[in-house]
Write a protein that holds these residues in place. Sequence first.
Motif, PDB file in Angstrom:
ATOM      1  N   GLY A 145       0.799  -1.216   0.000  1.00  0.00           N
ATOM      2  CA  GLY A 145       0.000   0.000   0.000  1.00  0.00           C
ATOM      3  C   GLY A 145       0.826   1.257   0.000  1.00  0.00           C
ATOM      4  N   GLY A 146       2.146   1.113  -0.179  1.00  0.00           N
ATOM      5  CA  GLY A 146       3.017   2.275  -0.178  1.00  0.00           C
ATOM      6  C   GLY A 146       3.669   2.478   1.182  1.00  0.00           C
ATOM      7  N   ARG A 147       4.157   3.674   1.406  1.00  0.00           N
ATOM      8  CA  ARG A 147       4.893   4.004   2.638  1.00  0.00           C
ATOM      9  C   ARG A 147       3.975   4.766   3.585  1.00  0.00           C
ATOM     10  N   THR A 148       3.864   4.251   4.818  1.00  0.00           N
ATOM     11  CA  THR A 148       3.015   4.890   5.820  1.00  0.00           C
ATOM     12  C   THR A 148       3.763   4.987   7.139  1.00  0.00           C
ATOM     13  N   GLU A 149       3.299   5.877   8.001  1.00  0.00           N
ATOM     14  CA  GLU A 149       3.834   5.920   9.365  1.00  0.00           C
ATOM     15  C   GLU A 149       3.353   4.682  10.118  1.00  0.00           C
ATOM     16  N   ALA A 150       4.122   4.271  11.117  1.00  0.00           N
ATOM     17  CA  ALA A 150       3.758   3.067  11.869  1.00  0.00           C
ATOM     18  C   ALA A 150       4.420   3.083  13.242  1.00  0.00           C
ATOM     19  N   VAL A 151       3.741   2.476  14.195  1.00  0.00           N
ATOM     20  CA  VAL A 151       4.314   2.193  15.511  1.00  0.00           C
ATOM     21  C   VAL A 151       4.821   0.761  15.489  1.00  0.00           C
ATOM     22  N   PHE A 152       6.081   0.564  15.878  1.00  0.00           N
ATOM     23  CA  PHE A 152       6.688  -0.763  15.900  1.00  0.00           C
ATOM     24  C   PHE A 152       6.889  -1.209  17.342  1.00  0.00           C
ATOM     25  N   VAL A 153       6.642  -2.492  17.588  1.00  0.00           N
ATOM     26  CA  VAL A 153       6.829  -3.062  18.921  1.00  0.00           C
ATOM     27  C   VAL A 153       7.554  -4.391  18.798  1.00  0.00           C
ATOM     28  N   GLU A 154       8.650  -4.520  19.526  1.00  0.00           N
ATOM     29  CA  GLU A 154       9.313  -5.811  19.680  1.00  0.00           C
ATOM     30  C   GLU A 154       8.972  -6.315  21.078  1.00  0.00           C
ATOM     31  N   ALA A 155       8.600  -7.573  21.187  1.00  0.00           N
ATOM     32  CA  ALA A 155       8.246  -8.155  22.481  1.00  0.00           C
ATOM     33  C   ALA A 155       9.018  -9.439  22.688  1.00  0.00           C
ATOM     34  N   TYR A 156       9.425  -9.671  23.946  1.00  0.00           N
ATOM     35  CA  TYR A 156      10.164 -10.897  24.272  1.00  0.00           C
ATOM     36  C   TYR A 156       9.745 -11.401  25.636  1.00  0.00           C
ATOM     37  N   GLN A 157       9.328 -12.651  25.683  1.00  0.00           N
ATOM     38  CA  GLN A 157       9.001 -13.308  26.952  1.00  0.00           C
ATOM     39  C   GLN A 157      10.236 -14.044  27.429  1.00  0.00           C
ATOM     40  N   LEU A 158      10.699 -13.713  28.627  1.00  0.00           N
ATOM     41  CA  LEU A 158      11.942 -14.273  29.123  1.00  0.00           C
ATOM     42  C   LEU A 158      11.874 -15.800  29.198  1.00  0.00           C
ATOM     43  N   MET A 218       0.007  -5.691  12.550  1.00  0.00           N
ATOM     44  CA  MET A 218       0.600  -6.705  11.679  1.00  0.00           C
ATOM     45  C   MET A 218       1.769  -7.372  12.388  1.00  0.00           C
ATOM     46  N   LEU A 219       1.771  -8.711  12.397  1.00  0.00           N
ATOM     47  CA  LEU A 219       2.889  -9.464  12.961  1.00  0.00           C
ATOM     48  C   LEU A 219       3.931  -9.657  11.865  1.00  0.00           C
ATOM     49  N   LEU A 220       5.068  -9.000  11.995  1.00  0.00           N
ATOM     50  CA  LEU A 220       6.082  -9.003  10.953  1.00  0.00           C
ATOM     51  C   LEU A 220       7.043 -10.184  11.052  1.00  0.00           C
ATOM     52  N   ASP A 221       7.411 -10.554  12.289  1.00  0.00           N
ATOM     53  CA  ASP A 221       8.440 -11.574  12.466  1.00  0.00           C
ATOM     54  C   ASP A 221       8.272 -12.224  13.836  1.00  0.00           C
ATOM     55  N   ASP A 222       8.497 -13.526  13.907  1.00  0.00           N
ATOM     56  CA  ASP A 222       8.428 -14.210  15.198  1.00  0.00           C
ATOM     57  C   ASP A 222       9.751 -14.893  15.537  1.00  0.00           C
ATOM     58  N   GLU A 223      10.829 -14.450  14.911  1.00  0.00           N
ATOM     59  CA  GLU A 223      12.158 -15.000  15.194  1.00  0.00           C
ATOM     60  C   GLU A 223      13.147 -13.880  15.486  1.00  0.00           C
ATOM     61  N   VAL A 224      12.677 -12.879  16.212  1.00  0.00           N
ATOM     62  CA  VAL A 224      13.522 -11.758  16.605  1.00  0.00           C
ATOM     63  C   VAL A 224      14.442 -12.197  17.746  1.00  0.00           C
ATOM     64  N   PRO A 225      15.724 -11.839  17.718  1.00  0.00           N
ATOM     65  CA  PRO A 225      16.632 -12.214  18.813  1.00  0.00           C
ATOM     66  C   PRO A 225      16.108 -11.718  20.161  1.00  0.00           C
ATOM     67  N   PRO A 226      16.318 -12.488  21.242  1.00  0.00           N
ATOM     68  CA  PRO A 226      15.835 -12.086  22.566  1.00  0.00           C
ATOM     69  C   PRO A 226      16.335 -10.703  22.965  1.00  0.00           C
ATOM     70  N   LEU A 227      15.439  -9.893  23.512  1.00  0.00           N
ATOM     71  CA  LEU A 227      15.825  -8.561  23.974  1.00  0.00           C
ATOM     72  C   LEU A 227      16.628  -8.618  25.270  1.00  0.00           C
ATOM     73  N   VAL A 228      16.426  -9.678  26.051  1.00  0.00           N
ATOM     74  CA  VAL A 228      17.099  -9.809  27.350  1.00  0.00           C
ATOM     75  C   VAL A 228      18.093 -10.958  27.273  1.00  0.00           C
ATOM     76  N   SER A 229      19.329 -10.699  27.689  1.00  0.00           N
ATOM     77  CA  SER A 229      20.361 -11.729  27.646  1.00  0.00           C
ATOM     78  C   SER A 229      20.052 -12.849  28.627  1.00  0.00           C
ATOM     79  N   PRO A 230      20.214 -14.127  28.204  1.00  0.00           N
ATOM     80  CA  PRO A 230      19.995 -15.232  29.144  1.00  0.00           C
ATOM     81  C   PRO A 230      21.069 -15.296  30.225  1.00  0.00           C
ATOM     82  N   ASP A 231      22.174 -14.564  30.049  1.00  0.00           N
ATOM     83  CA  ASP A 231      23.276 -14.580  31.021  1.00  0.00           C
ATOM     84  C   ASP A 231      23.228 -13.399  31.980  1.00  0.00           C
ATOM     85  N   ARG A 232      22.158 -12.633  31.938  1.00  0.00           N
ATOM     86  CA  ARG A 232      22.073 -11.467  32.818  1.00  0.00           C
ATOM     87  C   ARG A 232      22.094 -11.887  34.288  1.00  0.00           C
ATOM     88  N   GLN A 233      22.475 -10.975  35.159  1.00  0.00           N
ATOM     89  CA  GLN A 233      22.513 -11.232  36.587  1.00  0.00           C
ATOM     90  C   GLN A 233      21.477 -10.357  37.287  1.00  0.00           C
TER      91      GLN A 233
END
Length: 317
Positions: free
Chosen positions: A98-111, A137-152
């Motif tokens: 549909g061309g170029r439009t403004e959009a709000v993007f959200v990345e989500a990660y469940q630890l 719109m769901l663009l991708d479901d293989e986004v790298p984790p936002l939170v490191s698994p090695d965090r303290q």
Amino acid sequence: MSSAGCPTLDNLDDGSTAFLFEAVDLGMEYAKFEDGFVPLATVLGPGGQKHIWKLVGDEDGSWTQEQGVALGREKLHDLDEDAHCVTLIYDGYFTGDGGRTEAVFVEAYQLGRPAGVHMCQRYERRGGDVHLIGNPMLLDDEVPPLVSPDRQPVEYPHLGPEAKEFALGAIAVGIEDVEPEACVVQPFAAVLAEDGSRDLWRLVDDELDPTVGGSLDLGREQLASLDRSTRCAALVWGGDIPDDEDQEGAVFVEAYELGRPAGVRLVQPYRRIDHDRVALLGGPQVLEESEPLVPPVEAPRSEAFARLQEMAARKRS
């Protein structure tokens, strides 16, 4: 991703999925009032607490969207608090059929999950208003984790898991209580009973001329007489962080789990986003140990020990 190759929300449970759509709605709220709003991060705690961070590194400088998003990734990667799900929200442009439009993007990660998801909500501005274009719109479901698994994660001394969740929940209530356009939280006391029920009461030492110090003294006096079967007690108040001009305000909590040798004092800094909302600046920080809010009961002395004391007293006399 499903067998048909379409992105799915399989890496998010029901609570995280609801949190994702709340993040989309939050982004759209900001898009209505700000053209190119400052990126945000949100955190869903294990007990349902919700935090918002406004991602600005230097309010006096000129930060780009890319810098704000990069700051959000950095903060979430080394997240130092317990969390169930996190999101990163930013404004941008979507280009499609549909061309170029403004959009709000959200990345989500469940630890604990292998990957996160990426979603967007397209919109356009007409007549001074913002109008949605279709559904999220769901663009991708293989986004790298936002939170490191090695965090303290940060440690909270003298608090077990349940007492820790109770203390963080008390902070969340304090954040909700921050009065509009002020750094004031009316002190309150909170109690976690043996049966798991929770109670909260406001503390006002003088109806005509209340003070924070007087209210806290009143709270300590009331908590000192609690039933010893209580699991945890807390005092919560608001104020400024001493010697820190960059912080707008903070919520303090003093928590004590009965049976422990000491309590702990925590602080949650925040900065105001607008008239009714504040953004947390990181997670709660441990300030220091504190005296038990509920004095421990002295163990009864044996009759033999009492007789020895009596004999010693007679000899001294």
